[in-house]
Design a protein around this motif. Structure first.
Motif, PDB file in Angstrom:
ATOM      1  N   GLU A   1       0.822  -1.205   0.000  1.00  0.00           N
ATOM      2  CA  GLU A   1       0.000   0.000   0.000  1.00  0.00           C
ATOM      3  C   GLU A   1       0.861   1.263   0.000  1.00  0.00           C
TER       4      GLU A   1
ATOM      5  N   GLU B   1       0.811   4.215  -2.683  1.00  0.00           N
ATOM      6  CA  GLU B   1       0.743   5.612  -2.254  1.00  0.00           C
ATOM      7  C   GLU B   1       1.748   6.453  -3.039  1.00  0.00           C
TER       8      GLU B   1
ATOM      9  N   ALA C   1      -3.034   4.843  -3.841  1.00  0.00           N
ATOM     10  CA  ALA C   1      -3.379   4.237  -2.555  1.00  0.00           C
ATOM     11  C   ALA C   1      -4.834   4.483  -2.222  1.00  0.00           C
TER      12      ALA C   1
ATOM     13  N   ARG D   1      -6.296   3.737   3.749  1.00  0.00           N
ATOM     14  CA  ARG D   1      -5.096   2.988   4.110  1.00  0.00           C
ATOM     15  C   ARG D   1      -3.911   3.922   4.268  1.00  0.00           C
ATOM     16  N   ASN D   2      -3.053   3.621   5.217  1.00  0.00           N
ATOM     17  CA  ASN D   2      -1.827   4.387   5.455  1.00  0.00           C
ATOM     18  C   ASN D   2      -2.086   5.849   5.763  1.00  0.00           C
TER      19      ASN D   2
END
Length: 223
Positions: free
Chosen positions: A162, A166, A171, A175-176
């Motif tokens: 991920e 990004e 991404a 997430r993240n």
């Protein structure tokens, strides 16, 4: 993007005694490329070429079958010299079909070369993104889960797929990303008999502050 088993093993051995202090991670390059518009466009072009070449091969095979049927139907009236000529034509056509099929779809054929040509820019972008993630996260190595190496178990903690997405601007939004702060709630202080005259105790009756009983004034005895 694929990493051979012995290449990874050699890399681990080269790390030496400090291997335990190194950080490693893995990514799934196939999953990453599947989300890239450039990769989807390349696959569409490859599919179109494959369909075109397959149709050409099918047309050539039909011509070959036509020559075989004609020869079979006319064989009884042909001279030996004419038979030999027809047989040579059929054999030559058969060789041409196989040669063309191998040229387009064989090992290192046109489809193989075109796939490399179209996929290389996509793979280069993934590689550059992996390199950036490795530097940001201070990773000694990133292994491709979709490569030749057989991974019997992969801990999600070390999955940097991920993060690579990004870097590529692909991404998922959830997430993240740091968690969003919720609204600040003010907690009211608990009610007591001193702050609220209507406060009910556990017995269900209002607690009334203690007062001096009537008729019990100081210094006087009850009548």
């Amino acid at each position: 993007m694929k990493i051979g088993f012995w290449g990874v093993l050699a890399g681990l051995l080269l790390v030496g005694p400090g291997a335990r202090a190194q950080k490693f991670g893995w990514v799934d390059s196939e999953f990453i490329m599947a989300k890239m518009p450039d990769f989807a466009k390349a696959q569409q072009e490859l599919n179109a070429l494959s369909t075109t070449w397959q149709k050409e091969i099918e047309a050539q095979k039909k011509d070959l079958e036509r020559l075989k049927r004609t020869y079979h139907d006319e064989e009884v009236v042909l001279t030996e010299q004419m038979k030999k000529k027809r047989q040579d034509e059929i054999q030559l056509k058969d060789q041409e079909v196989k040669a063309y099929q191998n040229k387009q779809f064989g090992y290192e054929g046109q489809l193989f070369k075109k796939r490399q040509e179209l996929n290389k820019p996509v793979q280069d972008k993934v590689f550059e993104a992996c390199e950036k993630v490795a530097k940001k996260k201070q990773l000694a190595m990133i292994i491709d889960k979709a490569g030749d190496l057989t991974l019997l178990y992969t801990n999600p903690t070390y999955d940097y797929t991920e993060f690579v997405l990004e870097e590529l601007g692909l991404a998922a939004e959830d997430r993240n990303q740091p968690g969003t702060k919720g609204p600040v709630k003010t907690v009211a202080p608990p009610k007591t008999a001193a702050t609220d005259p209507a406060f009910e105790s556990d017995s269900g009756t209002p607690d009334v502050p203690a007062k001096a009983k009537p008729g019990r004034a100081a210094g006087k005895s009850p009548k």
